[in-house]
Scaffold this motif. Structure first.
Motif, short mmCIF file in Angstrom:
data_model
loop_
_atom_site.label_atom_id
_atom_site.label_comp_id
_atom_site.label_asym_id
_atom_site.label_seq_id
_atom_site.Cartn_x
_atom_site.Cartn_y
_atom_site.Cartn_z
N ASN A 523 -39.84 -17.89 -19.52
CA ASN A 523 -40.47 -19.02 -18.82
C ASN A 523 -39.46 -20.10 -18.45
OD1 ASN A 523 -42.99 -17.81 -19.02
ND2 ASN A 523 -43.51 -18.85 -20.94
N ALA A 524 -38.41 -20.23 -19.28
CA ALA A 524 -37.38 -21.22 -18.97
C ALA A 524 -36.48 -20.74 -17.83
CB ALA A 524 -36.54 -21.52 -20.21
N MET A 525 -36.38 -19.41 -17.67
CA MET A 525 -35.54 -18.82 -16.60
C MET A 525 -36.39 -17.80 -15.85
SD MET A 525 -32.00 -18.39 -18.79
CE MET A 525 -32.83 -17.93 -20.31
N PRO A 526 -37.35 -18.25 -15.05
CA PRO A 526 -38.31 -17.33 -14.43
C PRO A 526 -37.67 -16.27 -13.54
CG PRO A 526 -38.43 -19.53 -13.45
CD PRO A 526 -37.58 -19.65 -14.66
N GLY A 527 -36.50 -16.53 -13.03
CA GLY A 527 -35.85 -15.53 -12.18
C GLY A 527 -35.29 -14.35 -12.95
N LEU A 528 -35.28 -14.45 -14.28
CA LEU A 528 -34.72 -13.39 -15.11
C LEU A 528 -35.80 -12.70 -15.93
CD1 LEU A 528 -31.48 -15.19 -16.37
CD2 LEU A 528 -31.72 -13.59 -14.46
N ARG A 529 -37.01 -12.61 -15.39
CA ARG A 529 -38.11 -11.95 -16.10
C ARG A 529 -37.76 -10.50 -16.44
NH1 ARG A 529 -43.07 -12.12 -18.94
NH2 ARG A 529 -43.81 -9.98 -18.89
N TRP A 530 -36.93 -9.86 -15.61
CA TRP A 530 -36.57 -8.46 -15.84
C TRP A 530 -35.78 -8.29 -17.13
CZ3 TRP A 530 -31.36 -7.42 -16.17
CH2 TRP A 530 -30.49 -8.41 -15.68
N MET A 531 -35.26 -9.39 -17.68
CA MET A 531 -34.46 -9.30 -18.91
C MET A 531 -35.30 -9.41 -20.17
SD MET A 531 -30.96 -11.47 -18.22
CE MET A 531 -30.46 -11.13 -19.92
N ILE A 532 -36.62 -9.41 -20.06
CA ILE A 532 -37.45 -9.70 -21.23
C ILE A 532 -37.24 -8.67 -22.35
CG2 ILE A 532 -39.53 -8.45 -20.49
CD1 ILE A 532 -41.07 -11.02 -21.53
N GLY A 533 -36.97 -7.42 -21.98
CA GLY A 533 -36.68 -6.42 -23.01
C GLY A 533 -35.43 -6.75 -23.79
N TYR A 534 -34.41 -7.25 -23.09
CA TYR A 534 -33.17 -7.65 -23.77
C TYR A 534 -33.40 -8.89 -24.62
CZ TYR A 534 -30.86 -4.32 -20.70
OH TYR A 534 -30.49 -3.17 -20.06
N TRP A 535 -34.20 -9.83 -24.08
CA TRP A 535 -34.51 -11.04 -24.87
C TRP A 535 -35.22 -10.65 -26.16
CZ3 TRP A 535 -31.57 -14.61 -23.61
CH2 TRP A 535 -31.41 -15.11 -22.32
N TYR A 536 -36.16 -9.72 -26.07
CA TYR A 536 -36.91 -9.31 -27.26
C TYR A 536 -35.97 -8.71 -28.31
CZ TYR A 536 -39.94 -6.54 -30.29
OH TYR A 536 -40.53 -5.99 -31.40
N HIS A 537 -35.13 -7.80 -27.91
CA HIS A 537 -34.26 -7.14 -28.88
C HIS A 537 -33.15 -8.06 -29.36
CE1 HIS A 537 -36.34 -3.52 -27.38
NE2 HIS A 537 -36.17 -3.13 -28.62
N PHE A 538 -32.72 -8.98 -28.52
CA PHE A 538 -31.80 -10.00 -29.01
C PHE A 538 -32.48 -10.83 -30.10
CE2 PHE A 538 -30.21 -14.37 -28.94
CZ PHE A 538 -28.85 -14.16 -29.14
N ALA A 539 -33.76 -11.15 -29.90
CA ALA A 539 -34.49 -11.92 -30.90
C ALA A 539 -34.66 -11.13 -32.19
CB ALA A 539 -35.86 -12.33 -30.35
N ILE A 540 -34.94 -9.82 -32.09
CA ILE A 540 -35.04 -8.99 -33.29
C ILE A 540 -33.71 -8.98 -34.04
CG2 ILE A 540 -35.21 -6.59 -34.07
CD1 ILE A 540 -37.91 -7.76 -33.64
N MET A 541 -32.60 -8.85 -33.30
CA MET A 541 -31.28 -8.90 -33.93
C MET A 541 -31.05 -10.25 -34.60
SD MET A 541 -27.51 -8.99 -32.21
CE MET A 541 -27.89 -10.66 -31.69
N PHE A 542 -31.42 -11.30 -33.90
CA PHE A 542 -31.29 -12.67 -34.41
C PHE A 542 -32.04 -12.83 -35.73
CE2 PHE A 542 -33.76 -16.69 -34.42
CZ PHE A 542 -32.74 -17.62 -34.55
N GLU A 543 -33.26 -12.33 -35.80
CA GLU A 543 -34.04 -12.42 -37.03
C GLU A 543 -33.45 -11.56 -38.14
OE1 GLU A 543 -38.43 -12.22 -36.39
OE2 GLU A 543 -37.84 -11.90 -34.32
#
Length: 715
Positions: A523-543
């Motif tokens: 939502n903060a970078m709406p033009g990069l919606r296609w990266m949501i899978g990477y964001w999710y797994h980055f978050a899993i790694m982060f946790e």
């Protein structure tokens, strides 16, 4: 009233800044009396193994990574069942006046007492009975704490088999065919299409619609048979819904271990002292393996990283054992520092994302359904359960083990105690607030679709019909609007396809937070919606990095404690530098927390973890209060006594609820051994705390000579 996240975040940042600027300065100058003229244990006992003077920023990273496990991430997420307001207030007030005070004061006292552990401090400051009680309590608590942290990783990364009731009915959508495959000697596996309905009773409230596809396994020799009383297929006994492990997430986490070893070698041997250089290389490598992880699913190496629940538990145990035995400079410090480099960067990115995206807090301020109990994670009222649900992030007794464990053995000068002790805890409080906002910003239906266990969901919805109707009314598809049309996909179903993971029923909080973070970034970078899978797994790694760095540091701390106990039986077993003794103690610790993970769940372990953790905070605050009286600074004791009394009230009330309702209910329901075991363990903890606090109060009231500052370290 609709509340958005941006003003909440700005207000929290202001409060934390004021607390660090003024309150921590008061604690450093007046209460702890930090003095750089005193030689710290890191220099007095330097051995390159456990006592090792460490750069303050590297040590801040190690300390923050060690204390910031699953607690500040998972507790606030689970507490959303009560609404967002109780948890938000508790985190902000608790971290400034209780949690950061405890962490800083324990670190100061331990540094001024030769780097002694909390149990040794209790024995030295209060007396031998308190030391024995503290040793028993800490040993139990640390095992439960590590189990509570580890089970979250297992839930997020490991596969599952969710039991389905025998004799219930599965109705396929119109026109769908019954497809199955079966390996020789193995179960028959059906590919259940989206839009199927699961009926587990006669009423409308006794059915569920599956908007997502899944795989259903029935035992060898069994099959789905037609329902003689109507449409659909009857499920045979021992049917299970298969949830595949996260190969992408497991690959990413596994690769951070050799990266950390490389960074440690680079920073301490190849390019000694080049901290920033090593950190940048490590950060780039970690981001690189996150991207590479996208190629693991459906690849030839997927089978090595798509672990079962048991496989994930075993992998955790192996990692915890190795990390606790290796020298601190080789894996523990570089991994923690590298993890913190990413953690703090991610937290700041999340804070910025919350401010830019300014999401609406979808969760109610106070839940109309579960404020009095009955929620999916905690079956109890807001008071006292929000205080044991959210531990780390507000106050956590586990932190006292780190502040009197590895960190005081690496402090270079006493003035660093303020930044590392108080500052790192404030950072953890900020982590808790960000996690709470990320979860509160999820649509309510999405939040509960993830956080209601698939095996418990039928009975849970049937026993809460008003809540079931609330969930159904809140469904919406990706094209907007409510009244989900037949065959339409919810946002969670679309998310499952985009991140290539199963998300429904992934309780434990880790998956919820990862989705919340991914949505904020998108939502903060709406033009990069296609990266949501990477964001999710980055978050899993982060946790997972948060949790694993606590697993390695916590296991090492527990090893120190076990060796202290074993050393009284046979002196060589207490030698921290003797490898056989270290391996024996580490093996006992890993077996303990590994057993609890293998046999428990988030719903069973987390409440026990919460109570034990807060009881340890009471012990820690009692010890440092006694140290203040012993040093002649009893006039400042209210800064530790008041939070101790508050935590004692909330935790004591929770223990009463658990014993008289949950544990006694187990006994009455026929689960006699488990019920009485839980009652006995909880009662043991309460007795240990009572012994320590009672003995400490006697010391507070006893007359004593006033010690000079230069006499403190010889006490």
């Amino acid at each position: 009233m609709t509340l958005h996240a941006m003003p909440v975040m700005i207000g929290v940042l202001a409060i934390l800044a004021i607390a660090y600027r003024y309150y921590s300065a008061f604690l450093a100058a007046r209460v702890a009396v930090l003095d750089d003229a005193r030689v710290t244990p890191a220099y007095r006992f330097e051995d390159g193994q456990n006592f090792d003077p460490t750069n303050r920023w590297v040590l801040f990273g190690h300390h923050f990574a060690a204390i910031s496990g699953a607690g500040p991430l998972i507790g606030p997420v689970l507490a959303i069942q009560f609404g967002y307001l109780p948890g938000l207030i508790w985190i902000v007030v608790g971290v400034c006046l209780a949690g950061a005070v405890q962490d800083m004061m324990v670190l100061a006292v331990s540094t001024q007492r030769r780097g002694q552990s909390l149990a040794s401090l209790a024995r030295t400051e209060i007396g031998r009975p308190a030391g024995i009680a503290a040793s028993l309590a800490i040993l139990y608590i640390i095992i439960i704490a590590l189990a509570g942290l580890g089970v979250v990783v297992v839930k997020a990364l490991g596969g599952e088999e969710v039991a389905m009731k025998a004799g219930t009915v599965l109705v396929y959508p119109q026109g769908a065919s019954l497809e199955a495959d079966q390996a020789t000697g193995g179960p028959r596996v059906y590919n259940v299409p989206p839009g199927s309905t699961y009926k587990f009773g006669a009423g409308s409230e006794h059915s569920m619609d599956f908007r997502e596809p899944f795989r259903l396994a029935v035992p060898n020799g069994s099959r789905l048979t037609g329902n003689p009383e109507g449409e659909g297929y009857l499920l045979p006994a021992k049917s299970v819904r298969l949830v595949k492990g996260s190969s992408w997430g497991t690959f990413t986490i596994a690769m951070t271990i050799p990266i950390a070893l490389f960074v440690g070698w680079y920073m301490y041997r190849f390019r000694k002292g080049k901290v920033v250089e090593a950190s940048l290389i490590g950060a780039v490598l970690v981001l690189g393996v996150t991207v590479l992880g996208a190629f693991v699913p459906d690849s030839p190496i997927e089978q090595y990283f798509s672990l079962t629940r048991g496989g994930t538990v075993a992998a955790l145990g192996i990692y915890g054992f190795i990390a606790a035995v290796l020298p601190v400079w080789l894996l523990l410090c570089p991994r923690d520092y590298l993890s913190t480099f990413l953690k703090i960067g991610t937290i700041f990115l999340l804070v910025a994302g919350v401010i830019v995206a300014n999401p609406k807090l979808e969760a109610p301020p106070i839940s109309p359904f579960f404020a009095s109990g009955g929620g999916p994670a905690f079956n109890g009222p807001i008071f006292p359960y929000v205080f044991i649900c959210i531990m780390c992030g507000a106050i956590s007794g586990f932190h006292a083990l780190v502040s009197s464990g590895t960190t005081p053995k690496m402090i270079g000068r006493e003035s660093d105690v303020r930044m590392i002790g108080y500052g790192a805890m404030l950072m953890e409080g900020l982590v808790g607030v960000v996690a709470l906002i990320a979860a509160a910003a999820l649509p309510n239906t999405m939040y509960y679709d993830i956080n209601i266990d698939l095996g418990r969901r039928p009975d849970f919805l049937a026993s809460n019909p008003d809540f079931a109707q609330f969930l159904k009314a809140g469904e919406f598809d990706m094209h907007g609007g409510h009244e989900l049309a037949p065959g339409a996909e919810t946002e969670l179903v679309v998310m499952e396809r985009e991140v290539r993971e199963s998300l429904h029923g992934r309780t434990g909080g880790a998956v919820t937070l990862a989705i919340g973070m991914a949505r904020i970034f998108s939502n903060a970078m709406p033009g990069l919606r296609w990266m949501i899978g990477y964001w999710y797994h980055f978050a899993i790694m982060f946790e997972a990095l948060f949790i694993l760095t606590t697993i390695d540091a916590g296991t090492r701390i527990a090893r120190f404690l076990v060796q202290e106990i074993l050393g009284r039986v046979w002196k060589p077993l207490g030698d921290l530098d003797w490898l056989p003794a270290s391996m024996l103690a580490t093996g006992l610790v890993v077996f303990g927390w590994g057993y609890f993970i293998a046999t428990g769940s988030v719903e069973t372990i987390w409440p026990m973890f919460g109570m034990a953790n807060q009881l340890l905070a009471i012990i820690a605050l009692a010890v440092v209060t006694t140290a203040l009286f012993n040093a002649g600074r009893g006039r400042y004791a209210p800064v530790t006594i008041l939070p101790m009394l508050f935590v004692a009230t909330t935790t004591g009330t929770a223990a009463y609820y658990e014993i008289t309702k949950k544990f006694w209910g187990m006994v009455q329901a026929g689960d006699v051994v488990k019920g009485w075991l839980n009652i006995g363990l909880t009662a043991m903890m309460l007795v240990c705390v009572a012994v320590i606090v009672g003995t400490a109060m006697a010391r507070w009231l006893a007359p004593r000579p006033t010690l000079l500052n230069d006499e403190i370290e010889t006490v």
